[in-house]
Write an enzyme that holds these catalytic residues in place. Structure first.
Site, PDB file in Angstrom:
ATOM      1  N   TYR A 247      -3.425   0.022  11.296  1.00 24.18           N
ATOM      2  CA  TYR A 247      -3.941  -0.243   9.950  1.00 24.18           C
ATOM      3  C   TYR A 247      -4.457  -1.683   9.873  1.00 24.18           C
ATOM      4  O   TYR A 247      -5.473  -1.972   9.250  1.00 24.18           O
ATOM      5  CB  TYR A 247      -2.858  -0.057   8.872  1.00 24.18           C
ATOM      6  CG  TYR A 247      -2.432   1.374   8.619  1.00 24.18           C
ATOM      7  CD1 TYR A 247      -2.575   2.359   9.586  1.00 24.18           C
ATOM      8  CD2 TYR A 247      -1.848   1.747   7.411  1.00 24.18           C
ATOM      9  CE1 TYR A 247      -2.164   3.658   9.359  1.00 24.18           C
ATOM     10  CE2 TYR A 247      -1.448   3.047   7.169  1.00 24.18           C
ATOM     11  CZ  TYR A 247      -1.600   4.002   8.153  1.00 24.18           C
ATOM     12  OH  TYR A 247      -1.185   5.292   7.920  1.00 24.18           O
TER      13      TYR A 247
ATOM     14  N   HIS B  33      -8.985   7.768   6.521  1.00 21.72           N
ATOM     15  CA  HIS B  33      -8.900   7.834   5.046  1.00 21.72           C
ATOM     16  C   HIS B  33      -9.975   6.933   4.425  1.00 21.72           C
ATOM     17  O   HIS B  33      -9.723   6.163   3.506  1.00 21.72           O
ATOM     18  CB  HIS B  33      -7.495   7.443   4.560  1.00 21.72           C
ATOM     19  CG  HIS B  33      -6.457   8.482   4.889  1.00 21.72           C
ATOM     20  ND1 HIS B  33      -6.003   9.403   3.979  1.00 21.72           N
ATOM     21  CD2 HIS B  33      -5.814   8.760   6.040  1.00 21.72           C
ATOM     22  CE1 HIS B  33      -5.112  10.196   4.569  1.00 21.72           C
ATOM     23  NE2 HIS B  33      -4.977   9.825   5.822  1.00 21.72           N
TER      24      HIS B  33
HETATM   25  C1  HEM Z   1      -0.020   6.991  14.797  1.00 21.72           C
HETATM   26  C2  HEM Z   1      -0.197   7.555  13.616  1.00 21.72           C
HETATM   27  C3  HEM Z   1      -1.245   7.091  12.631  1.00 21.72           C
HETATM   28  C4  HEM Z   1      -2.400   6.358  12.824  1.00 21.72           C
HETATM   29  C5  HEM Z   1      -2.945   5.812  14.121  1.00 21.72           C
HETATM   30  C6  HEM Z   1      -3.015   6.179  11.523  1.00 21.72           C
HETATM   31  C7  HEM Z   1      -4.184   5.473  11.288  1.00 21.72           C
HETATM   32  C8  HEM Z   1      -4.691   5.100  10.061  1.00 21.72           C
HETATM   33  C9  HEM Z   1      -5.743   4.140   9.798  1.00 21.72           C
HETATM   34  C10 HEM Z   1      -6.546   3.407  10.873  1.00 21.72           C
HETATM   35  C11 HEM Z   1      -5.898   4.032   8.468  1.00 21.72           C
HETATM   36  C12 HEM Z   1      -6.864   3.093   7.709  1.00 21.72           C
HETATM   37  C13 HEM Z   1      -6.120   1.778   7.400  1.00 21.72           C
HETATM   38  C14 HEM Z   1      -6.932   0.747   6.643  1.00 21.72           C
HETATM   39  O1  HEM Z   1      -8.061   0.389   7.039  1.00 21.72           O
HETATM   40  O2  HEM Z   1      -6.426   0.231   5.609  1.00 21.72           O
HETATM   41  C15 HEM Z   1      -4.965   4.947   7.869  1.00 21.72           C
HETATM   42  C16 HEM Z   1      -4.852   5.155   6.534  1.00 21.72           C
HETATM   43  C17 HEM Z   1      -3.951   6.027   5.989  1.00 21.72           C
HETATM   44  N1  HEM Z   1      -2.958   6.748   6.636  1.00 21.72           N
HETATM   45 FE1  HEM Z   1      -2.588   6.759   8.584  1.00 21.72          FE
HETATM   46  N2  HEM Z   1      -2.260   6.806  10.580  1.00 21.72           N
HETATM   47  C18 HEM Z   1      -1.163   7.369  11.208  1.00 21.72           C
HETATM   48  C19 HEM Z   1      -0.152   8.080  10.626  1.00 21.72           C
HETATM   49  C20 HEM Z   1      -0.055   8.347   9.293  1.00 21.72           C
HETATM   50  C21 HEM Z   1       1.038   9.050   8.668  1.00 21.72           C
HETATM   51  C22 HEM Z   1       2.301   9.556   9.374  1.00 21.72           C
HETATM   52  C23 HEM Z   1       0.722   9.117   7.329  1.00 21.72           C
HETATM   53  C24 HEM Z   1       1.516   9.711   6.200  1.00 21.72           C
HETATM   54  C25 HEM Z   1       2.796   9.722   6.130  1.00 21.72           C
HETATM   55  C26 HEM Z   1      -0.540   8.444   7.129  1.00 21.72           C
HETATM   56  C27 HEM Z   1      -1.189   8.280   5.920  1.00 21.72           C
HETATM   57  C28 HEM Z   1      -2.274   7.479   5.697  1.00 21.72           C
HETATM   58  C29 HEM Z   1      -2.864   7.262   4.391  1.00 21.72           C
HETATM   59  C30 HEM Z   1      -2.446   7.888   3.072  1.00 21.72           C
HETATM   60  C31 HEM Z   1      -3.899   6.338   4.579  1.00 21.72           C
HETATM   61  C32 HEM Z   1      -4.819   5.770   3.512  1.00 21.72           C
HETATM   62  C33 HEM Z   1      -4.161   4.527   2.948  1.00 21.72           C
HETATM   63  C34 HEM Z   1      -5.169   3.762   2.113  1.00 21.72           C
HETATM   64  O3  HEM Z   1      -5.607   4.304   1.084  1.00 21.72           O
HETATM   65  O4  HEM Z   1      -5.488   2.634   2.526  1.00 21.72           O
HETATM   66  N3  HEM Z   1      -0.975   7.981   8.336  1.00 21.72           N
HETATM   67  N4  HEM Z   1      -4.233   5.585   8.856  1.00 21.72           N
END
Ligand code: HEM
Length: 365
Positions: free
Chosen positions: A341, A74
């Site tokens: 995250y 993201h």
């Molecule tokens: C094992 C499962 C998952 C992994 C490894 C993962 C990994 C990541 C990572 C690395 C980021 C960036 C974090 C940062 O630097 O602040 C991220 C952001 C995000 N993830 Fe996931 N994610 C997973 C599951 C999910 C799920 C289930 C959802 C929704 C329900 C989701 C929604 C989001 C959203 C909306 C962002 C952006 C948040 C922001 O604006 O900082 N992710 N994710």
């Protein structure tokens, strides 16, 4: 809703409360120390020795390239500000202060999935909305939601494998079909979830998207009754209201910025209550549509800004930052998300930053 309608699904346990400052590495680092252990346990079913938060974070870089200062997933996004107005109905389900009648300031971030912050917008790229609620007494609630009704993966290792299977072949611009087919044959739950996602095509823009929390949590009310919940944000903006401009590189973000210049955008927050037998450890499966839904309030977003120091750029929307009254479920994705995250946040916070791809302030770069 009265307490009698809440099914007592399990003996209540003390809700997890995590308090931390919205910005700042020290607080986030402290949370990471708890969650990395949880992640290794969650991943342990398959390969505890090799699947770590660092390796999962490395895989984002392997697939999307390394982009200093940006989120590893993201990566493309804008900061938003607004507030939450609670109906009070949520207090029947949880003691969390966010559900008491009143108004709470909110920091948000709209995003597109993927690790390339300069990728062109596309209708079928997953849309995200992160929200951080600033509660009384320094408490925080952070949640990051997406616009698909289920998640493709049940486990962290499934996510890890899918990242590579989905990597685009530079020659075709598409994932290698053989690699994807082999992956899906090993992961029938992902194949089923993807079929379901395909049956829910995306709306025209961020403003009329429904955002789903997907992972289950446990809510405890003031009678000590604990129930499993999932939450979602349902837009008040009608489908197609964004008035899409010509499709430039950032057309989804440009339409969002234009919509917010015309006035605030609103989403109803709905909390769905699970029944005994509803899986809380499997985000690939929807709960039956007959489940009780509580309208807990409205998220109003008033403004978006280009990512910059001290706005949502510097927030880690860790899904395990929860207020008293909301606790994690046994979903293995939760501890993995929290740990990864934080790994992503720690890496990007220590890197030089460059201007965000999305200019929401109207200033030419
Ligand atoms: C094992 C499962 C998952 C992994 C490894 C993962 C990994 C990541 C990572 C690395 C980021 C960036 C974090 C940062 O630097 O602040 C991220 C952001 C995000 N993830 Fe996931 N994610 C997973 C599951 C999910 C799920 C289930 C959802 C929704 C329900 C989701 C929604 C989001 C959203 C909306 C962002 C952006 C948040 C922001 O604006 O900082 N992710 N994710």
């Amino acid at each position: 809703m009265d307490d009698a309608t809440i099914p007592p699904v399990q003996a209540s346990r003390p809700p997890v409360s995590r308090r931390s400052a919205l910005f700042g590495l020290a607080a986030v680092g402290a949370i990471a120390a708890v969650d990395v252990g949880g992640f290794l346990c969650a991943a342990g079913a398959l390969d505890a020795d090799t699947l770590t938060p660092a390796r999962l974070t490395d895989r984002f870089e392997e697939v999307a390239g390394h982009h200093d200062g940006f989120r590893r997933n993201h990566a493309k996004g804008v900061s938003a500000t607004g507030y939450f107005t609670a109906t009070g109905a949520g207090s029947a389900v949880s003691t969390a202060s966010v559900f008491r009648v009143g108004r709470i300031p909110v920091t948000g971030r709209f995003s597109l999935s993927g690790g390339n912050p300069f990728a062109p917008d596309a209708d079928d790229t997953v849309r995200g909305l992160g929200l951080a609620f600033d509660l009384p007494d320094g408490e925080q609630w952070r949640t990051a939601m997406i616009n698909t009704p289920v998640f493709p993966d049940r486990t962290p290792d499934g996510f890890y494998e899918r990242l590579l299977a989905s990597k685009k072949d530079p020659a075709t611009g598409k994932p290698d079909p053989d690699r994807m087919a082999a992956f899906l044959s090993r992961r029938p739950e992902t194949a089923a979830a993807m079929n379901l996602i395909r049956r829910h095509p995306p709306t025209s823009g961020f403003d009329n998207s429904t955002f789903y929390g997907l992972n289950a949590f446990q809510c405890t009310n003031d009678s000590g009754v604990t129930v499993p919940v999932r939450w979602s944000l349902v837009p008040e903006q009608p489908a197609g209201s964004a008035g899409l401009p010509p499709k430039g590189r950032d057309y989804l973000f440009d339409a969002l910025t234009a919509a917010l210049r015309r006035g605030p955008l609103r989403w109803r927050m709905l909390v769905t209550i699970g029944r005994p037998g509803d899986r809380t450890d499997d985000a690939t499966r929807p709960w039956p549509p007959t489940r009780q839904v509580v309208d807990v309030g409205t998220v109003t977003l008033e403004e978006v800004r280009t990512e910059a120091p001290h706005n949502a750029r510097d927030v880690n929307f860790d899904p395990l930052v929860l207020p008293t009254g909301i606790a994690p479920s046994d979903d293995p994705l939760l501890s993995a998300r929290s740990a990864v995250y934080t790994e992503s946040f720690t890496r990007r916070s220590g890197e030089p930053t460059s201007p965000s791809a999305v200019d929401a302030d109207g200033s030419a770069r």
